[in-house]
Motif scaffolding. Structure first.
Motif, PDB file in Angstrom:
ATOM      1  N   PHE A 112      15.573   1.327   1.447  1.00  0.00           N
ATOM      2  CA  PHE A 112      14.731   0.089   1.782  1.00  0.00           C
ATOM      3  C   PHE A 112      13.274   0.587   1.410  1.00  0.00           C
ATOM      4  CE2 PHE A 112      15.239   2.783   5.506  1.00  0.00           C
ATOM      5  CZ  PHE A 112      14.087   3.037   5.796  1.00  0.00           C
ATOM      6  N   ALA A 113      12.337  -0.172   1.456  1.00  0.00           N
ATOM      7  CA  ALA A 113      10.849   0.095   1.172  1.00  0.00           C
ATOM      8  C   ALA A 113      10.413   0.691   2.517  1.00  0.00           C
ATOM      9  CB  ALA A 113       9.991  -1.182   0.933  1.00  0.00           C
ATOM     10  N   ALA A 114       9.657   1.892   2.365  1.00  0.00           N
ATOM     11  CA  ALA A 114       9.137   2.764   3.426  1.00  0.00           C
ATOM     12  C   ALA A 114       7.555   2.800   3.314  1.00  0.00           C
ATOM     13  CB  ALA A 114       9.767   3.957   3.406  1.00  0.00           C
ATOM     14  N   TYR A 115       7.017   1.682   2.777  1.00  0.00           N
ATOM     15  CA  TYR A 115       5.644   1.958   2.882  1.00  0.00           C
ATOM     16  C   TYR A 115       4.860   0.594   3.560  1.00  0.00           C
ATOM     17  CZ  TYR A 115       6.600  -0.997  -1.168  1.00  0.00           C
ATOM     18  OH  TYR A 115       7.368  -2.119  -2.123  1.00  0.00           O
ATOM     19  N   PRO A 116       3.648   0.676   3.921  1.00  0.00           N
ATOM     20  CA  PRO A 116       2.928  -0.393   4.684  1.00  0.00           C
ATOM     21  C   PRO A 116       2.624  -1.428   3.621  1.00  0.00           C
ATOM     22  CG  PRO A 116       2.028   1.771   5.194  1.00  0.00           C
ATOM     23  CD  PRO A 116       2.688   2.011   4.008  1.00  0.00           C
ATOM     24  N   ARG A 117       2.936  -2.698   4.358  1.00  0.00           N
ATOM     25  CA  ARG A 117       2.550  -3.876   3.368  1.00  0.00           C
ATOM     26  C   ARG A 117       2.327  -5.073   4.448  1.00  0.00           C
ATOM     27  NH1 ARG A 117       7.630  -2.207   3.612  1.00  0.00           N
ATOM     28  NH2 ARG A 117       9.349  -3.453   3.855  1.00  0.00           N
ATOM     29  N   THR A 118       1.573  -6.098   3.714  1.00  0.00           N
ATOM     30  CA  THR A 118       1.086  -7.123   4.847  1.00  0.00           C
ATOM     31  C   THR A 118       0.819  -8.522   3.856  1.00  0.00           C
ATOM     32  OG1 THR A 118      -0.541  -7.931   6.524  1.00  0.00           O
ATOM     33  CG2 THR A 118      -1.294  -6.478   4.752  1.00  0.00           C
ATOM     34  N   LEU A 119       0.821  -9.678   4.580  1.00  0.00           N
ATOM     35  CA  LEU A 119       0.608 -10.727   3.944  1.00  0.00           C
ATOM     36  C   LEU A 119      -1.029 -10.775   3.641  1.00  0.00           C
ATOM     37  CD1 LEU A 119       2.619 -13.636   5.267  1.00  0.00           C
ATOM     38  CD2 LEU A 119       3.103 -12.425   3.310  1.00  0.00           C
ATOM     39  N   ALA A 120      -1.509 -11.493   2.470  1.00  0.00           N
ATOM     40  CA  ALA A 120      -2.998 -11.561   2.274  1.00  0.00           C
ATOM     41  C   ALA A 120      -3.391 -12.429   3.319  1.00  0.00           C
ATOM     42  CB  ALA A 120      -3.182 -11.903   0.803  1.00  0.00           C
ATOM     43  N   PHE A 164       0.653  -1.250   0.078  1.00  0.00           N
ATOM     44  CA  PHE A 164       0.066   0.127  -0.118  1.00  0.00           C
ATOM     45  C   PHE A 164       0.741   1.408  -0.094  1.00  0.00           C
ATOM     46  CE2 PHE A 164      -2.462  -3.293   2.308  1.00  0.00           C
ATOM     47  CZ  PHE A 164      -3.355  -3.546   0.985  1.00  0.00           C
ATOM     48  N   GLY A 165       1.818   1.376  -1.004  1.00  0.00           N
ATOM     49  CA  GLY A 165       2.486   2.341  -1.253  1.00  0.00           C
ATOM     50  C   GLY A 165       3.783   2.171  -2.161  1.00  0.00           C
ATOM     51  N   SER A 166       4.427   3.006  -2.616  1.00  0.00           N
ATOM     52  CA  SER A 166       5.867   2.948  -3.700  1.00  0.00           C
ATOM     53  C   SER A 166       6.899   3.548  -3.132  1.00  0.00           C
ATOM     54  CB  SER A 166       5.367   3.502  -5.054  1.00  0.00           C
ATOM     55  OG  SER A 166       5.050   4.741  -4.809  1.00  0.00           O
ATOM     56  N   ARG A 167       7.019   4.304  -1.810  1.00  0.00           N
ATOM     57  CA  ARG A 167       7.824   5.175  -1.479  1.00  0.00           C
ATOM     58  C   ARG A 167       9.109   4.319  -1.004  1.00  0.00           C
ATOM     59  NH1 ARG A 167       3.578   5.328   1.304  1.00  0.00           N
ATOM     60  NH2 ARG A 167       3.230   5.163   3.623  1.00  0.00           N
ATOM     61  N   SER A 176       4.720  -4.837   7.230  1.00  0.00           N
ATOM     62  CA  SER A 176       5.767  -3.851   7.671  1.00  0.00           C
ATOM     63  C   SER A 176       5.093  -2.422   7.791  1.00  0.00           C
ATOM     64  CB  SER A 176       6.852  -3.790   6.559  1.00  0.00           C
ATOM     65  OG  SER A 176       7.815  -5.127   6.405  1.00  0.00           O
ATOM     66  N   PHE A 177       5.538  -1.542   8.494  1.00  0.00           N
ATOM     67  CA  PHE A 177       4.867  -0.348   8.917  1.00  0.00           C
ATOM     68  C   PHE A 177       5.790   0.761   8.110  1.00  0.00           C
ATOM     69  CE2 PHE A 177       2.575  -1.546  13.083  1.00  0.00           C
ATOM     70  CZ  PHE A 177       1.713  -2.354  12.291  1.00  0.00           C
ATOM     71  N   ASP A 178       5.238   1.982   8.007  1.00  0.00           N
ATOM     72  CA  ASP A 178       6.046   3.119   7.626  1.00  0.00           C
ATOM     73  C   ASP A 178       6.903   3.405   8.859  1.00  0.00           C
ATOM     74  OD1 ASP A 178       6.807   5.800   7.154  1.00  0.00           O
ATOM     75  OD2 ASP A 178       5.024   6.105   5.564  1.00  0.00           O
ATOM     76  N   PRO A 179       8.266   3.630   8.494  1.00  0.00           N
ATOM     77  CA  PRO A 179       9.056   4.126   9.756  1.00  0.00           C
ATOM     78  C   PRO A 179       9.008   5.348  10.171  1.00  0.00           C
ATOM     79  CG  PRO A 179      10.223   4.213   7.384  1.00  0.00           C
ATOM     80  CD  PRO A 179       9.010   3.464   7.035  1.00  0.00           C
ATOM     81  N   LEU A 180       8.087   6.096   9.538  1.00  0.00           N
ATOM     82  CA  LEU A 180       7.763   7.502  10.022  1.00  0.00           C
ATOM     83  C   LEU A 180       7.011   7.413  11.303  1.00  0.00           C
ATOM     84  CD1 LEU A 180       8.241  10.684   9.338  1.00  0.00           C
ATOM     85  CD2 LEU A 180       6.120  10.666   8.138  1.00  0.00           C
ATOM     86  N   SER A 181       6.169   6.478  11.392  1.00  0.00           N
ATOM     87  CA  SER A 181       5.201   6.215  12.434  1.00  0.00           C
ATOM     88  C   SER A 181       6.057   5.822  13.738  1.00  0.00           C
ATOM     89  CB  SER A 181       4.322   5.160  12.323  1.00  0.00           C
ATOM     90  OG  SER A 181       5.021   3.839  12.514  1.00  0.00           O
TER      91      SER A 181
END
Length: 249
Positions: A122-130, A46-49, A146-151
């Protein structure tokens, strides 16, 4: 407080009981805690950053235990002092050379960049297993999401997920309904992921002509919609986590 991962693992390891020898092939359950996502289930992103991280030398005027976050036209900057006059700089949305010229706060704390011509990325966007569990396996930590490191909440979430995963397997092994306990595990992790996405949304509501912000915000909205649909009309958690056990209230 900044603690290097190697130091944290070393100190934790000293308090762990000796593990049983063997390969684990005879175990009833596998608990995956780090990246192995494609072998378990599809990963939803859920992101591309992408973030670039490098060590920097701080100016004498910079606070010795300071932390600075700043949005710029096409991304964001995060700088934290790590001791001995050094700091760790994260740039998201572009390379440091592209983002720092637009900074009015973070760049004022930096004397020199020590990461060389190209920073680690490194990837910095939220992602999760289905899917967070299957026959004989359960995923937590970065294996699950994985979470956005900004949080700043990734480490805490991983610890909570590990405790919940251990409690879930324990409940199944003692004879509780496996489907119900695993559904409880997934629900709790999904609710935590939803809270994270909703919090991140506030970070990316930035007025800018650059498409970085609107693009990432739209993908966060996709994630929020997916999690809400996945949770659906499921009831509130039916178990209570007491220490390292899931028990009926």
């Amino acid at each position: 407080m900044i603690v290097p991962e190697e130091m944290l693992l070393e100190r934790l390891q000293a308090h762990l009981p000796a593990s049983r020898s063997g390969t684990g092939d005879d175990a009833d359950w596998d608990i995956f805690t780090s990246k192995r996502s494609e072998e378990l289930a599809p990963e939803l992103r859920f992101g591309s950053r992408v973030a670039s991280v490098m060590e920097v030398k701080l100016r004498e005027s910079a606070e010795k235990d300071g932390c600075w976050a700043e949005s710029v036209e096409s991304g964001w900057l995060f700088l934290i002092a790590t001791g001995n006059g050094k700091g760790s700089l994260i740039c998201t949305g572009g390379e440091p050379a592209l983002l720092l010229p637009g900074s009015g706060l973070v760049c004022e704390q930096i004397e020199t960049l020590n990461g060389g011509p190209r920073a680690a990325q490194f990837a910095a966007y939220p992602r999760t297993l289905a899917k967070l569990h299957g026959r004989g396996w359960i995923a937590c930590g970065t294996a699950a999401m994985s979470f956005d490191p900004l949080s700043g909440e990734g480490t805490g979430a991983a610890v909570r997920q590990a405790i919940l995963a251990a409690a879930t397997v324990r409940a199944v092994l003692r004879g509780d309904d496996a489907d119900g306990v695993l559904a409880e595990f997934s629900l709790r992790l999904r609710l935590g992921f939803l809270r994270h996405l909703e919090m991140c949304r506030t970070f990316y509501q930035v007025k800018s002509n650059d498409s970085f912000w609107s693009r990432e915000l739209a993908m966060l909205d996709d994630g929020i919609s997916w999690v809400r649909k996945e949770i659906g009309e499921q009831p509130a958690p039916r178990y209570k986590l007491v220490d390292f056990d899931l028990v009926r209230p």
